[in-house]
Design an enzyme around this catalytic site. Structure first.
Site, PDB file in Angstrom:
ATOM      1  N   TYR A 263       0.734  -1.173  -0.105  1.00 42.68           N
ATOM      2  CA  TYR A 263       0.032   0.004  -0.009  1.00 42.68           C
ATOM      3  C   TYR A 263       0.980   1.266  -0.040  1.00 42.68           C
ATOM      4  O   TYR A 263       1.652   1.306   0.780  1.00 42.68           O
ATOM      5  CB  TYR A 263      -0.791   0.036   1.317  1.00 42.68           C
ATOM      6  CG  TYR A 263      -1.951   1.157   1.442  1.00 42.68           C
ATOM      7  CD1 TYR A 263      -1.537   2.168   2.535  1.00 42.68           C
ATOM      8  CD2 TYR A 263      -2.905   1.531   0.257  1.00 42.68           C
ATOM      9  CE1 TYR A 263      -2.556   3.041   2.714  1.00 42.68           C
ATOM     10  CE2 TYR A 263      -3.705   2.546   0.559  1.00 42.68           C
ATOM     11  CZ  TYR A 263      -3.631   3.296   1.581  1.00 42.68           C
ATOM     12  OH  TYR A 263      -4.313   4.559   1.898  1.00 42.68           O
TER      13      TYR A 263
ATOM     14  N   ASP B  85       9.259   2.848  -0.461  1.00 40.63           N
ATOM     15  CA  ASP B  85       8.233   3.291   0.360  1.00 40.63           C
ATOM     16  C   ASP B  85       8.725   3.161   1.825  1.00 40.63           C
ATOM     17  O   ASP B  85       8.174   2.178   2.082  1.00 40.63           O
ATOM     18  CB  ASP B  85       7.056   2.948  -0.179  1.00 40.63           C
ATOM     19  CG  ASP B  85       5.836   3.886   0.538  1.00 40.63           C
ATOM     20  OD1 ASP B  85       4.771   3.467   0.272  1.00 40.63           O
ATOM     21  OD2 ASP B  85       6.314   4.417   1.636  1.00 40.63           O
TER      22      ASP B  85
ATOM     23  N   LYS C 138       4.752   9.389   8.622  1.00 41.69           N
ATOM     24  CA  LYS C 138       4.775   8.758   9.959  1.00 41.69           C
ATOM     25  C   LYS C 138       5.664   9.177  11.057  1.00 41.69           C
ATOM     26  O   LYS C 138       5.631  10.546  11.457  1.00 41.69           O
ATOM     27  CB  LYS C 138       4.567   7.177   9.852  1.00 41.69           C
ATOM     28  CG  LYS C 138       3.458   6.690   9.080  1.00 41.69           C
ATOM     29  CD  LYS C 138       3.385   5.205   9.052  1.00 41.69           C
ATOM     30  CE  LYS C 138       2.276   4.870   8.100  1.00 41.69           C
ATOM     31  NZ  LYS C 138       1.042   4.771   8.511  1.00 41.69           N
TER      32      LYS C 138
HETATM   33  P1  KE4 Z   1      -0.589   8.339   4.661  1.00 43.53           P
HETATM   34  O1  KE4 Z   1      -1.243   9.123   3.286  1.00 43.53           O
HETATM   35  O2  KE4 Z   1      -1.659   7.541   5.250  1.00 43.53           O
HETATM   36  O3  KE4 Z   1       0.092   9.316   5.364  1.00 43.53           O
HETATM   37  O4  KE4 Z   1       0.474   7.417   3.874  1.00 43.53           O
HETATM   38  C1  KE4 Z   1       0.309   6.349   3.235  1.00 43.53           C
HETATM   39  C2  KE4 Z   1       1.004   5.428   3.170  1.00 43.53           C
HETATM   40  C3  KE4 Z   1       2.363   5.253   2.337  1.00 43.53           C
HETATM   41  N1  KE4 Z   1       2.905   4.141   2.337  1.00 43.53           N
HETATM   42  C4  KE4 Z   1       2.859   3.118   3.146  1.00 43.53           C
HETATM   43  C5  KE4 Z   1       3.958   1.887   3.121  1.00 43.53           C
HETATM   44  C6  KE4 Z   1       1.969   3.366   4.124  1.00 43.53           C
HETATM   45  O5  KE4 Z   1       1.786   2.129   5.065  1.00 43.53           O
HETATM   46  C7  KE4 Z   1       0.948   4.199   4.112  1.00 43.53           C
HETATM   47  C8  KE4 Z   1      -0.073   4.372   5.027  1.00 43.53           C
HETATM   48  N2  KE4 Z   1      -0.407   3.436   6.213  1.00 43.53           N
HETATM   49  C9  KE4 Z   1      -1.804   3.017   6.627  1.00 43.53           C
HETATM   50  C10 KE4 Z   1      -1.345   1.817   7.824  1.00 43.53           C
HETATM   51  N3  KE4 Z   1      -1.105   0.608   7.316  1.00 43.53           N
HETATM   52  C11 KE4 Z   1      -2.180   4.176   7.106  1.00 43.53           C
HETATM   53  C12 KE4 Z   1      -3.377   3.801   8.207  1.00 43.53           C
HETATM   54  C13 KE4 Z   1      -4.611   4.471   7.524  1.00 43.53           C
HETATM   55  O6  KE4 Z   1      -4.932   4.426   6.116  1.00 43.53           O
HETATM   56  O7  KE4 Z   1      -5.623   5.103   8.182  1.00 43.53           O
END
Ligand code: KE4
Length: 423
Positions: free
Chosen positions: A143, A238, A266
């Site tokens: 993701y 990523d 994060k």
């Molecule tokens: P954000 O746009 O949510 O800040 O980051 C996206 C993203 C990008 N790359 C990786 C590897 C990620 O895990 C994420 C976001 N992670 C999820 C949890 N697995 C965020 C939680 C959510 O969507 O509420």
């Protein structure tokens, strides 16, 4: 009269889609409703109903120092006294950029954004501009945020909801998105053979954390580096989750790989909204206004967020990652043996301060094998652990996180709770 979680959720559902601002928080996958949190302190969360939890979600990664870390909170408070946003450069964003470039081995330059999604979306645009190619290769179950090109078969929330892609993304947008199974170098090589001059980049979670925790097989990351180099595609790590967690210098320092671009999020914001993308100068200098690739953001480099990120990274330099990793390994081994004693198929993979729980005996190496995990057993486990004050990610497609604030009593209490679970 203060509202309880159920009352807040009912009110939220009237004005916020699904009652939450991010799908996975709705706890649909574990047939539960979300807890509304009043505050966090160290490794614990306190909900509005007066319950205390040991937190293994840590806001999905950022809170590696624990909640309300004194230095981080003080830095935010101090910055707030000078205003909250200027829309103009400030010293804090230069200081954080220098800190990130010094910490992540492959980075020469970095651009701040406001989320991991913005970081990966911008890195993809940059890779396409630098290579003058359109195709992006990603891995099924990984993701990279919710920008259209990545929602061809995303992990995390989408995997939880089993939506292969999503309505609203035009087919033309994902037709340039190539998919391969994680850990499958042959599949990647075959796609490069099929499209030798069309692939702008390969984007990968160097440790996959959005299909549960799936480690890269020996040689997988080095193989991606070799293939991308030989075909003139960029390699994007990523590191939104693994950055500053897998090691202080992220997965790239742990595995000794030199990606062309890195995306972060994060932890880099210490709990405030920060994402970033960075890499070699020769690429980043294509980003406006230095170059012609447009990318922008009103709150990028926000002084409060920069202060939180800076305080976090500076404090992380003083932390003992090796000890946290050992504690996580001991915890995961103990948890796995407790669950195995209940005669259920289970494996608890771990790396650095991360772990996940797959209720399957099939070795998990990609999304297809991650999906063999029994969701019913996970739901049973999740519910009974939450009832005992243990706050786990509400999906077996997420990854559990430990912090430097977790105490030995936290581990003991969690293992005692696991021992009481009945399937
Ligand atoms: P954000 O746009 O949510 O800040 O980051 C996206 C993203 C990008 N790359 C990786 C590897 C990620 O895990 C994420 C976001 N992670 C999820 C949890 N697995 C965020 C939680 C959510 O969507 O509420």
């Amino acid at each position: 009269m203060e509202e309880c979680s159920k009352e807040l959720f009912a009110r939220a559902c009237k004005v916020i889609p699904g009652g939450v601002n991010s799908p996975v928080r709705a706890c649909h996958n574990v047939q539960s409703s979300p807890l509304f949190i009043r505050r966090g302190q160290g490794s614990h969360l306190f909900d509005v109903d007066g319950n205390e939890y040991i937190d293994f979600v840590l806001s999905w990664g950022p809170m590696i120092l624990g909640h309300n870390d004194p230095e981080v909170t003080a830095a935010i408070a101090q910055a707030a006294n000078f205003g909250t946003s200027y829309g103009a450069p400030c010293q804090a964003e230069v200081d954080l950029a220098c800190e990130v470039v010094e910490t992540m081995p492959s980075l020469e330059m970095v651009r701040m954004v406001n989320s991991g999604t913005e970081a990966t979306m911008s890195a993809l645009r940059l890779a396409r501009a630098c290579t003058k190619r359109n195709k992006v290769l990603k891995f099924v179950g990984c993701y990279h945020g919710h920008a259209d090109p990545f929602l061809a078969a995303a992990g995390s929330g989408l995997a939880t909801f089993s939506i292969p892609g999503t309505p609203g993304v035009p087919a033309c947008v994902v037709e340039d998105t190539l998919l391969a199974p994680y850990n499958d170098l042959e599949a990647v090589a075959a796609l490069f053979t099929q499209y030798p001059e069309d692939i702008a980049c390969v984007i990968v979670e160097p440790v996959a954390c959005n299909m549960g925790l799936v480690l890269p097989k020996e040689g997988f990351l080095a193989g991606l580096r070799k293939l991308t180099r030989s075909y003139g595609a960029l390699l994007i790590f990523d590191e939104v989750i693994t950055g500053f967690r897998c090691a202080l210098g992220g997965a790239q320092s742990r595995f000794g790989i030199d990606p062309d671009l890195t995306t972060m999020g994060k932890i880099i914001g210490g709990g405030l909204p920060v994402g970033a993308f960075g890499g070699k100068r020769e690429y980043l200098e294509h980003i406006a206004p230095a170059g012609e690739v447009y990318q922008a953001g009103t709150l990028s480099g926000n002084p409060l967020a920069m202060a939180a990120g800076l305080a976090t990274l500076r404090k992380l330099k003083t932390q003992d990652y090796a000890t946290l990793e050992r504690r996580t390994q001991d915890f995961a081994r103990e948890l796995e043996s407790i669950l195995k004693s209940k005669k259920v198929p289970v494996q608890v993979p771990t790396i650095s301060s991360m772990f996940s729980i797959f209720f399957t005996d099939t070795p998990v190496k990609d999304f297809a094998t991650a999906k063999t995990a029994d969701q019913g057993l996970f739901t049973t486990f999740y519910k009974q652990m939450r009832a005992q004050g243990i706050y786990l990610a509400p999906s077996s497609f997420e990854t559990g996180m430990l912090s430097f604030a977790h105490s030995s009593e936290d581990y003991t209490r969690t293992l005692e709770a696991a021992a009481k679970v009945h399937f």
